[in-house]
Design a protein around this motif. Structure first.
Motif, PDB file in Angstrom:
ATOM      1  N   ASN A   6      48.920  56.901  43.789  1.00  6.93           N
ATOM      2  CA  ASN A   6      48.571  57.062  42.386  1.00  6.93           C
ATOM      3  C   ASN A   6      49.171  55.895  41.616  1.00  6.93           C
ATOM      4  OD1 ASN A   6      49.101  57.963  39.499  1.00  6.93           O
ATOM      5  ND2 ASN A   6      47.764  59.592  40.246  1.00  6.93           N
ATOM      6  N   GLU A   7      48.352  55.258  40.810  1.00  3.69           N
ATOM      7  CA  GLU A   7      48.782  54.072  40.066  1.00  3.69           C
ATOM      8  C   GLU A   7      50.044  54.321  39.249  1.00  3.69           C
ATOM      9  OE1 GLU A   7      47.024  51.091  36.645  1.00  3.69           O
ATOM     10  OE2 GLU A   7      45.683  52.511  37.604  1.00  3.69           O
ATOM     11  N   GLU A   8      50.185  55.507  38.689  1.00  2.00           N
ATOM     12  CA  GLU A   8      51.354  55.819  37.858  1.00  2.00           C
ATOM     13  C   GLU A   8      52.646  55.890  38.665  1.00  2.00           C
ATOM     14  OE1 GLU A   8      50.487  59.346  35.643  1.00  2.00           O
ATOM     15  OE2 GLU A   8      48.769  58.432  34.645  1.00  2.00           O
ATOM     16  N   GLU A   9      52.548  56.086  39.979  1.00  2.00           N
ATOM     17  CA  GLU A   9      53.730  56.213  40.829  1.00  2.00           C
ATOM     18  C   GLU A   9      54.086  54.920  41.565  1.00  2.00           C
ATOM     19  OE1 GLU A   9      52.641  59.481  43.331  1.00  2.00           O
ATOM     20  OE2 GLU A   9      52.660  60.910  41.673  1.00  2.00           O
ATOM     21  N   LEU A  10      53.287  53.888  41.377  1.00  2.00           N
ATOM     22  CA  LEU A  10      53.535  52.636  42.088  1.00  2.00           C
ATOM     23  C   LEU A  10      54.709  51.876  41.486  1.00  2.00           C
ATOM     24  CD1 LEU A  10      49.876  51.320  42.526  1.00  2.00           C
ATOM     25  CD2 LEU A  10      51.267  52.586  44.173  1.00  2.00           C
ATOM     26  N   LYS A  11      55.426  51.165  42.344  1.00  2.00           N
ATOM     27  CA  LYS A  11      56.505  50.290  41.919  1.00  2.00           C
ATOM     28  C   LYS A  11      55.992  48.853  42.024  1.00  2.00           C
ATOM     29  CE  LYS A  11      60.060  53.405  43.469  1.00  2.00           C
ATOM     30  NZ  LYS A  11      60.341  54.056  44.716  1.00  2.00           N
ATOM     31  N   ASP A  20      54.533  28.154  35.228  1.00  6.10           N
ATOM     32  CA  ASP A  20      54.588  29.346  34.381  1.00  6.10           C
ATOM     33  C   ASP A  20      53.272  30.121  34.309  1.00  6.10           C
ATOM     34  OD1 ASP A  20      56.003  31.108  32.565  1.00  6.10           O
ATOM     35  OD2 ASP A  20      54.734  30.244  30.994  1.00  6.10           O
ATOM     36  N   GLU A  21      52.147  29.416  34.322  1.00  3.13           N
ATOM     37  CA  GLU A  21      50.859  30.096  34.161  1.00  3.13           C
ATOM     38  C   GLU A  21      50.490  30.993  35.336  1.00  3.13           C
ATOM     39  OE1 GLU A  21      50.894  26.514  31.586  1.00  3.13           O
ATOM     40  OE2 GLU A  21      51.298  26.795  33.700  1.00  3.13           O
ATOM     41  N   PHE A  22      51.092  30.786  36.486  1.00  3.04           N
ATOM     42  CA  PHE A  22      50.814  31.602  37.662  1.00  3.04           C
ATOM     43  C   PHE A  22      51.907  32.652  37.820  1.00  3.04           C
ATOM     44  CE2 PHE A  22      48.757  27.549  38.760  1.00  3.04           C
ATOM     45  CZ  PHE A  22      47.492  27.993  39.113  1.00  3.04           C
ATOM     46  N   SER A  23      51.618  33.864  37.362  1.00  2.00           N
ATOM     47  CA  SER A  23      52.550  34.969  37.573  1.00  2.00           C
ATOM     48  C   SER A  23      51.766  36.266  37.570  1.00  2.00           C
ATOM     49  CB  SER A  23      53.649  34.982  36.506  1.00  2.00           C
ATOM     50  OG  SER A  23      53.108  35.270  35.247  1.00  2.00           O
ATOM     51  N   TRP A  24      52.308  37.271  38.226  1.00  2.00           N
ATOM     52  CA  TRP A  24      51.644  38.555  38.335  1.00  2.00           C
ATOM     53  C   TRP A  24      52.678  39.595  38.735  1.00  2.00           C
ATOM     54  CZ3 TRP A  24      50.989  34.237  41.248  1.00  2.00           C
ATOM     55  CH2 TRP A  24      51.504  34.282  42.542  1.00  2.00           C
ATOM     56  N   HIS A  25      52.295  40.818  38.660  1.00  2.00           N
ATOM     57  CA  HIS A  25      53.106  41.938  39.139  1.00  2.00           C
ATOM     58  C   HIS A  25      52.339  42.515  40.324  1.00  2.00           C
ATOM     59  CE1 HIS A  25      55.306  41.997  35.240  1.00  2.00           C
ATOM     60  NE2 HIS A  25      54.137  41.570  34.791  1.00  2.00           N
ATOM     61  N   LYS A  26      53.030  42.732  41.422  1.00  4.03           N
ATOM     62  CA  LYS A  26      52.372  43.204  42.633  1.00  4.03           C
ATOM     63  C   LYS A  26      53.048  44.471  43.117  1.00  4.03           C
ATOM     64  CE  LYS A  26      52.719  40.680  46.473  1.00  4.03           C
ATOM     65  NZ  LYS A  26      52.471  39.664  47.503  1.00  4.03           N
ATOM     66  N   ASN A  37      45.745  49.016  60.110  1.00  7.86           N
ATOM     67  CA  ASN A  37      45.636  47.986  61.143  1.00  7.86           C
ATOM     68  C   ASN A  37      44.701  46.855  60.746  1.00  7.86           C
ATOM     69  OD1 ASN A  37      47.337  49.241  63.091  1.00  7.86           O
ATOM     70  ND2 ASN A  37      45.685  50.669  63.537  1.00  7.86           N
ATOM     71  N   ASP A  38      43.698  47.144  59.932  1.00  6.72           N
ATOM     72  CA  ASP A  38      42.645  46.178  59.683  1.00  6.72           C
ATOM     73  C   ASP A  38      42.552  45.691  58.239  1.00  6.72           C
ATOM     74  OD1 ASP A  38      41.762  46.320  62.380  1.00  6.72           O
ATOM     75  OD2 ASP A  38      40.741  48.195  61.912  1.00  6.72           O
ATOM     76  N   LEU A  39      43.270  46.314  57.314  1.00 10.11           N
ATOM     77  CA  LEU A  39      43.200  45.932  55.913  1.00 10.11           C
ATOM     78  C   LEU A  39      44.591  45.661  55.349  1.00 10.11           C
ATOM     79  CD1 LEU A  39      40.707  48.630  54.546  1.00 10.11           C
ATOM     80  CD2 LEU A  39      40.196  46.257  55.123  1.00 10.11           C
ATOM     81  N   VAL A  40      44.632  44.764  54.361  1.00  9.43           N
ATOM     82  CA  VAL A  40      45.829  44.527  53.566  1.00  9.43           C
ATOM     83  C   VAL A  40      45.421  44.844  52.136  1.00  9.43           C
ATOM     84  CG1 VAL A  40      47.469  42.806  52.736  1.00  9.43           C
ATOM     85  CG2 VAL A  40      46.655  42.708  55.095  1.00  9.43           C
ATOM     86  N   PHE A  41      46.167  45.716  51.459  1.00  2.00           N
ATOM     87  CA  PHE A  41      45.792  46.053  50.087  1.00  2.00           C
ATOM     88  C   PHE A  41      47.004  46.390  49.253  1.00  2.00           C
ATOM     89  CE2 PHE A  41      45.200  49.755  52.768  1.00  2.00           C
ATOM     90  CZ  PHE A  41      45.771  50.809  52.070  1.00  2.00           C
ATOM     91  N   ASP A  42      46.876  46.035  47.972  1.00  2.00           N
ATOM     92  CA  ASP A  42      47.907  46.323  46.987  1.00  2.00           C
ATOM     93  C   ASP A  42      47.260  46.305  45.611  1.00  2.00           C
ATOM     94  OD1 ASP A  42      47.590  43.557  46.554  1.00  2.00           O
ATOM     95  OD2 ASP A  42      49.396  43.058  47.641  1.00  2.00           O
ATOM     96  N   VAL A  43      48.006  46.749  44.618  1.00  2.00           N
ATOM     97  CA  VAL A  43      47.544  46.738  43.236  1.00  2.00           C
ATOM     98  C   VAL A  43      48.291  45.625  42.520  1.00  2.00           C
ATOM     99  CG1 VAL A  43      47.438  48.036  41.079  1.00  2.00           C
ATOM    100  CG2 VAL A  43      46.982  49.194  43.253  1.00  2.00           C
ATOM    101  N   LYS A  44      47.562  44.870  41.695  1.00  2.00           N
ATOM    102  CA  LYS A  44      48.177  43.766  40.965  1.00  2.00           C
ATOM    103  C   LYS A  44      47.933  43.945  39.473  1.00  2.00           C
ATOM    104  CE  LYS A  44      48.036  40.603  44.762  1.00  2.00           C
ATOM    105  NZ  LYS A  44      47.063  39.994  45.614  1.00  2.00           N
TER     106      LYS A  44
END
Length: 170
Positions: A6-11, A20-26, A37-44
């Protein structure tokens, strides 16, 4: 067993590049938590006025973004397209799948980033002429590309002493 996030529980961890222009929260790699095994995924999360990774494409991985909230500008080889909440965009392997995001709004853009997982991927950066060998992050300038047989001209010299160095055992 399904994994539910759940997006609200993600750290989230803030990532700041030397530019400076290249920054994000991952988020933590959800694919690791799910034991994928076959996918890499995260929320940014992409803050206002910030760019995602440099403009790039993958030679051995496909990628998909799902915009969860906000709006963001997408750069692709043909030009620019605004993405908004609910949009799904797929990037194929190779130069036609090149992409980069820029948050041109005053609000945070949240998106799910899903990539196919390969042992080795080659990521190319058309703007800077770099090549990145993943997952090792060994980065080279493409302009230094050489012929396959470059540096192999003196092969006979390298083998000149083989008769004196034959091993009985390895």
């Amino acid at each position: 067993m399904p994994s539910i996030f759940n997006e609200e529980e993600l750290k989230f961890k803030f990532s700041q590049s030397p530019i400076d222009e290249f920054s994000w929260h991952k988020s933590e790699k959800l694919s690791h938590l799910a034991k994928s095994n076959d996918l890499v995924f995260d929320v940014k999360l992409l803050d206002s006025g910030k760019y995602s990774y440099p403009y790039h494409f993958h030679r051995n991985a496909e990628e998909l973004f799902l915009i969860l909230s906000g709006r963001v500008m997408l750069r692709i080889p043909k030009g620019f397209k605004e993405l908004r909440s609910g949009d799904i965009v797929f990037f194929e392997k190779g130069p036609t799948g090149a992409h980069q995001l820029y948050n041109h709004t005053d609000n945070i853009c949240t998106y799910l980033d899903i990539r196919t997982k390969k042992d080795i991927d080659i990521c190319e950066y058309p703007d800077s002429g770099k090549v990145n060998i993943l997952p090792f992050s060994e980065i080279f300038l493409k302009q230094n590309q050489v012929d396959y047989f470059e540096g192999e001209e003196d092969i006979k010299k390298r083998w000149s002493d083989y008769k004196d160095n034959i091993l009985d055992e390895i």
